[in-house]
Write a protein that holds these residues in place. Structure first.
Motif, PDB file in Angstrom:
ATOM      1  N   UNK A   1     -10.655 -10.191  -0.310  1.00 32.73           N
ATOM      2  CA  UNK A   1      -9.517  -9.549  -0.984  1.00 32.73           C
ATOM      3  C   UNK A   1      -9.407  -8.113  -0.488  1.00 32.73           C
ATOM      4  N   UNK A   2      -8.204  -7.587  -0.439  1.00 29.25           N
ATOM      5  CA  UNK A   2      -8.007  -6.204   0.035  1.00 29.25           C
ATOM      6  C   UNK A   2      -8.495  -5.195  -0.999  1.00 29.25           C
ATOM      7  N   UNK A   3      -9.831  -5.125  -1.150  1.00 28.93           N
ATOM      8  CA  UNK A   3     -10.383  -4.270  -2.198  1.00 28.93           C
ATOM      9  C   UNK A   3     -10.057  -2.806  -1.963  1.00 28.93           C
ATOM     10  N   UNK A   4     -10.219  -2.333  -0.726  1.00 29.70           N
ATOM     11  CA  UNK A   4      -9.958  -0.932  -0.437  1.00 29.70           C
ATOM     12  C   UNK A   4      -8.493  -0.567  -0.663  1.00 29.70           C
ATOM     13  N   UNK A   5      -7.617  -1.506  -0.277  1.00 30.30           N
ATOM     14  CA  UNK A   5      -6.189  -1.245  -0.521  1.00 30.30           C
ATOM     15  C   UNK A   5      -5.887  -1.138  -2.001  1.00 30.30           C
ATOM     16  N   UNK A   6      -6.541  -2.052  -2.757  1.00 25.81           N
ATOM     17  CA  UNK A   6      -6.318  -2.008  -4.207  1.00 25.81           C
ATOM     18  C   UNK A   6      -6.843  -0.699  -4.784  1.00 25.81           C
ATOM     19  N   UNK A   7      -8.029  -0.282  -4.331  1.00 22.20           N
ATOM     20  CA  UNK A   7      -8.587   0.971  -4.831  1.00 22.20           C
ATOM     21  C   UNK A   7      -7.667   2.144  -4.495  1.00 22.20           C
ATOM     22  N   UNK A   8      -7.143   2.137  -3.231  1.00 15.22           N
ATOM     23  CA  UNK A   8      -6.290   3.253  -2.847  1.00 15.22           C
ATOM     24  C   UNK A   8      -5.000   3.275  -3.648  1.00 15.22           C
ATOM     25  N   UNK A   9      -4.436   2.120  -3.916  1.00 15.87           N
ATOM     26  CA  UNK A   9      -3.212   2.076  -4.729  1.00 15.87           C
ATOM     27  C   UNK A   9      -3.486   2.584  -6.143  1.00 15.87           C
ATOM     28  N   UNK A  10      -4.628   2.131  -6.711  1.00 14.30           N
ATOM     29  CA  UNK A  10      -4.965   2.588  -8.060  1.00 14.30           C
ATOM     30  C   UNK A  10      -5.184   4.101  -8.087  1.00 14.30           C
ATOM     31  N   UNK A  11      -5.903   4.610  -7.092  1.00  9.26           N
ATOM     32  CA  UNK A  11      -6.207   6.045  -7.054  1.00  9.26           C
ATOM     33  C   UNK A  11      -4.928   6.876  -6.923  1.00  9.26           C
ATOM     34  N   UNK A  12      -4.062   6.474  -6.008  1.00  8.82           N
ATOM     35  CA  UNK A  12      -2.827   7.238  -5.806  1.00  8.82           C
ATOM     36  C   UNK A  12      -1.898   7.111  -7.016  1.00  8.82           C
ATOM     37  N   UNK A  13      -1.929   5.965  -7.697  1.00 12.19           N
ATOM     38  CA  UNK A  13      -1.081   5.801  -8.889  1.00 12.19           C
ATOM     39  C   UNK A  13      -1.565   6.683 -10.039  1.00 12.19           C
ATOM     40  N   UNK A  14      -2.881   6.702 -10.222  1.00 12.04           N
ATOM     41  CA  UNK A  14      -3.419   7.501 -11.313  1.00 12.04           C
ATOM     42  C   UNK A  14      -3.229   8.999 -11.094  1.00 12.04           C
TER      43      UNK A  14
ATOM     44  N   UNK B   1      -2.608  -2.511   4.744  1.00 16.88           N
ATOM     45  CA  UNK B   1      -2.901  -2.623   6.174  1.00 16.88           C
ATOM     46  C   UNK B   1      -3.683  -1.427   6.696  1.00 16.88           C
ATOM     47  N   UNK B   2      -3.491  -0.242   6.042  1.00 17.84           N
ATOM     48  CA  UNK B   2      -4.168   0.956   6.515  1.00 17.84           C
ATOM     49  C   UNK B   2      -5.504   1.190   5.827  1.00 17.84           C
TER      50      UNK B   2
ATOM     51  N   UNK C   1       5.518  -0.170   0.580  1.00 13.60           N
ATOM     52  CA  UNK C   1       4.379   0.755   0.440  1.00 13.60           C
ATOM     53  C   UNK C   1       3.073  -0.007   0.221  1.00 13.60           C
ATOM     54  N   UNK C   2       3.141  -1.153  -0.523  1.00 15.97           N
ATOM     55  CA  UNK C   2       1.941  -1.951  -0.730  1.00 15.97           C
ATOM     56  C   UNK C   2       1.426  -2.495   0.603  1.00 15.97           C
TER      57      UNK C   2
END
Length: 589
Positions: free
Chosen positions: A403-416, A392-393, A386-387
């Motif tokens: 750094x994959x900033x947008x990916x990190x933001x999306x992971x944080x947002x979906x986790x929260x 990649x998306x 999933x990461x």
């Protein structure tokens, strides 16, 4: 010091107060009425009971007739005056004086019918009659229904037992003086009054025997053996009475004249002449008055103790009922506000401590919420697959540079976003606890117990407010989660260091390091969010870290150096992605 006569008057007033308060005596015992000494007049039907009482009073005032005439106890209180007109008063008509004793007779009959109806039923609620006269002694007598053996027409079959039970409730009292009346033309061994007195007072210490109708005995017979105590011995002397004949009653012979005639009979009688000074209604009244005075004097300590106990009980009941409410709107509003303040005080004690219940709110944040957060599916959400997919998306057609900033933001947002469910559940749990505390507080507020309608209104208002607060609380925690997920400061990314993790396994693929670090970071956020929801305080990410470890890759976040190591997995992933991109571009060329 109070005289004995005034003591009898005091007992009379206490008896009246007991009746007004609903204490009629004849109950299970232990009441103030039961502690007051009194003279209970007991006798069978047609034993001459009414004639004895009228001779003592010196007035013709009792109802007469066949069958059961006395169907309610009559508390007859005699008050000796120094002169003036004779008159009578009833407790149920305190402002009305009766100087015509024929009207007294009618009032007794009417008051009896008012309670029992026109039937021949009986009632244990007494009638209080006070007679003021210079021709009486200070004395209190209780005229009870006459004992009978057969129920006549119009009476229930249980009337015989009902009358006996009523009489027993009066003569069973240890402070009761029994005036047992028996007719002389009946064998003393078959006397209903003596039989009952012997059962409740076997030693005869409380019993006075009276023999009536001595002038109606057969010629050649007398009652000397009874009067001198040889037939049945009592602790007190027997007294003989000569009642008015029916002819005297029909002629309305004056009672004072009847007393003189009675004395002449005993003085001139060859059988009773030597007992003449101890015979007659006048002597009986003085004897009973003296004995009643002596009993009251002996029982004064216990009477005072009983009165004090009764006063304490009534004051305690008044305290429980609360103070009276004013009639005007301002006083009523003040009373309502005062009771609301009392409820508020009890509710705060439940909430803040001192009363149970408030600790359950702490349990929601300390146990229920952390347990719910630990069950969130972060392991699945932050899996390697999933990461990779999210990173990649995240950038679309423009790949990230460093750094994959947008990916990190999306992971944080979906986790929260997973925090919304436990946060709302925590609000609902606290809401249920508060509703229960409202219910307990209303039940524990003494001031509200006599106002059930006000209790319901306060409960409805409190629950309505709690429903509104629950909706506000839900919006607040959801807004908290959304705020945390929507904004990450630049400072957060500036603190991402470039130093490699010395304690980590460098042979681990970058994707695995990234996934492991994201999983650790999500657990960090999960713990921090639990504290944030509990306190409703907003924190930015990166302000606090906790130590967690997952699989072989560890993020040691307990120090400043550990914070810097958090960036290494992202940098590794970035370098690898740039190399792969360069290789693809070279192949196309």
């Amino acid at each position: 010091m109070a005289t004995m006569g005034s003591l009898i008057g005091l007992v009379n007033r206490i008896q009246q107060a007991c009746t007004v308060l609903g204490d009629h005596g004849g109950g299970a015992g232990g009441s103030l009425w039961e502690a007051l000494p009194s003279v209970a007049v007991v006798g069978g039907q047609s034993s001459g009971k009414s004639s004895v009482l009228e001779s003592i009073v010196g007035r013709d005032f009792l109802p007469r007739g066949s069958g059961i005439v006395t169907r309610r106890p009559l508390v007859l209180q005699l008050h000796k005056t120094e002169g003036g007109q004779e008159y009578a008063e009833f407790l149920h008509a305190p402002r009305k004086r009766f100087s015509d004793f024929a009207a007294v007779r009618k009032e007794i009959a009417d008051e009896t019918d008012r309670m029992t109806g026109k039937s021949k039923a009986i009632s244990n609620v007494p009638i209080h009659l006070s007679i003021y006269s210079p021709h009486v002694v200070n004395l209190t007598l209780i005229d009870l229904p006459g004992l009978t053996k057969v129920a006549v027409e119009g009476q229930p079959e249980s009337i015989v037992q009902d009358i006996e039970n009523m009489v027993r409730t009066y003569v069973d009292k240890p402070n009761s003086i029994i005036l047992a009346i028996s007719p002389a033309n009946q064998d003393i061994a078959t006397s209903d009054a003596i039989k009952l007195a012997k059962e409740v007072d076997p030693t005869g210490e409380r019993t006075f025997g009276v023999v009536t109708k001595l002038d109606l005995m057969d010629k050649g017979t007398n009652a000397i053996d009874v009067l001198e105590g040889r037939s049945y011995r009592l602790q007190h002397p027997w007294v003989g009475i000569v009642n008015r004949s029916q002819a005297d009653i029909n002629k309305n012979v004056d009672m004072l004249a009847a007393r003189r005639k009675e004395q002449e009979y005993f003085q001139s009688s060859p059988d009773y002449g030597h007992l003449a000074h101890k015979m007659g209604a006048e002597y009986l009244a003085k004897l009973l008055s003296q004995h009643l005075e002596a009993v009251i004097k002996a029982k004064i300590p216990s009477i005072i103790s009983m009165i004090n106990k009764t006063v304490d009980e009534i004051e305690a009941e008044l305290d429980r009922l609360g103070r009276p409410i004013g009639g005007d709107a301002g006083a009523q509003l003040y009373t309502i506000l005062d009771m609301c303040r009392a409820f508020d005080r009890v509710f705060k004690e439940h909430l803040d401590g001192g009363r149970p219940g408030g600790d359950r709110i702490y349990g929601v944040f300390d146990h229920q919420l952390p347990a719910a957060l630990k069950k969130l599916p972060f392991d699945k959400h932050l899996s390697l697959q999933n990461v990779r997919k999210v990173i990649s998306e995240a950038d679309g057609y423009q790949p990230h540079l460093i750094a994959p900033e947008q990916g990190y933001r999306r992971l944080i947002d979906s986790s929260l976003s997973y925090f919304r469910g436990p946060a709302e559940a925590s609000v609902d749990a606290v809401h249920l606890v508060l509703k229960e505390l409202v219910r307990r507080s209303i039940a524990a507020t003494e001031e509200l117990k006599r106002f059930p309608t006000l209790q319901s209104d306060i409960a409805a208002a409190a629950n309505e407010s709690l429903e509104r607060f629950r909706e506000d609380g839900r919006k607040t925690v959801i807004r908290l989660v959304d705020m945390e997920a929507s904004y990450l400061t630049v400072e957060f990314f500036r603190k991402l260091p470039t130093e490699p993790d010395k304690g980590a396994n460098n042979n681990t693929p970058d994707e695995h390091k990234l996934a492991d670090c994201m999983l650790t970071s999500s657990k960090h956020h999960r713990t921090v969010e639990c504290r944030k929801i509990k306190c409703i305080i907003l924190h930015q990410h990166g302000l606090r870290y906790i130590e967690e470890h997952n699989s072989e890759s560890r993020c040691a976040l307990s120090s400043e150096g550990g914070k810097k190591k958090l960036a290494q997995p992202f940098l590794c992933a970035c370098r690898k992605q740039r190399e792969e991109t360069a290789e693809r571009d070279a192949g196309r060329g």
